[in-house]
Design a protein around this motif. Sequence first.
Motif: not given
Length: 257
Positions: A49-62
Amino acid sequence: MPEVSWLSVAPVKGLALVRREELELESFGVLENRRFHLLDERSRFVNGLTKLERSLFEIVPHWDAEVDTLRLVFPSGDAVEATVELGEPVSTWFYDRAVPGRVVEGPWASALSAFAGRELRLVRADAPGAAVDRADGGVTLVSDESVDALARAAGRDEVDGRRFRMLLGLRGCSPHEEDEWVGRDVRVGEAIVRVHEQVARCAITTKNPDTGERDLDTLRVIDGYRGRRNGRHLDFGVYGEVVRPGRVRVGDPVEPL
């Protein structure tokens, strides 16, 4: 008998979920789940819910726990990977408690900040399992049938259950059967989980799990067909803690005791 239909973890809290075929449930939950989290320039916890320019959901962590390397894959296909090195101590306020940790040194902060358009720092909690939403909520469960019930109430053919960001998915239940397990122990594969309470939902569930765009008013739908617990909680799924550690695999039986 119900069984495990899927397993997912978020090695970095707030980034994409990663599917698993099996997990080790330990006393604190799962080692690789929410092992890392993010802070903003004012050392405040960053989530979906933090206001950012792009969603962090798009980054895949391993995260490879054995060698302690972290790899982040961005939507462009570019990846940032290195061995985890811990720096200065910090304390993160997680809703109702302070969680001590250390800033992670390396290339991730600059890459995440450039992507999000805002200064971000990567942090690892000192204790595994500490960065979950509730101290006694290392395990979360929801049934596919509950997700299907929500889809019907929303007038959709299907809804992606990943938007609820749960650890374990179940199949073979009646809709919201998991609510009936509150206060009980449940055998999940080789482990036993004590279910404490329903999960009260927030606006993160309204967002597409891949893009982070708001595309379904889940809270309105839940309110419409389920109502509110105690006049305010919009529940979906349950949480609990591990009382007997063990391995859990997709397809394992799930049995309330």
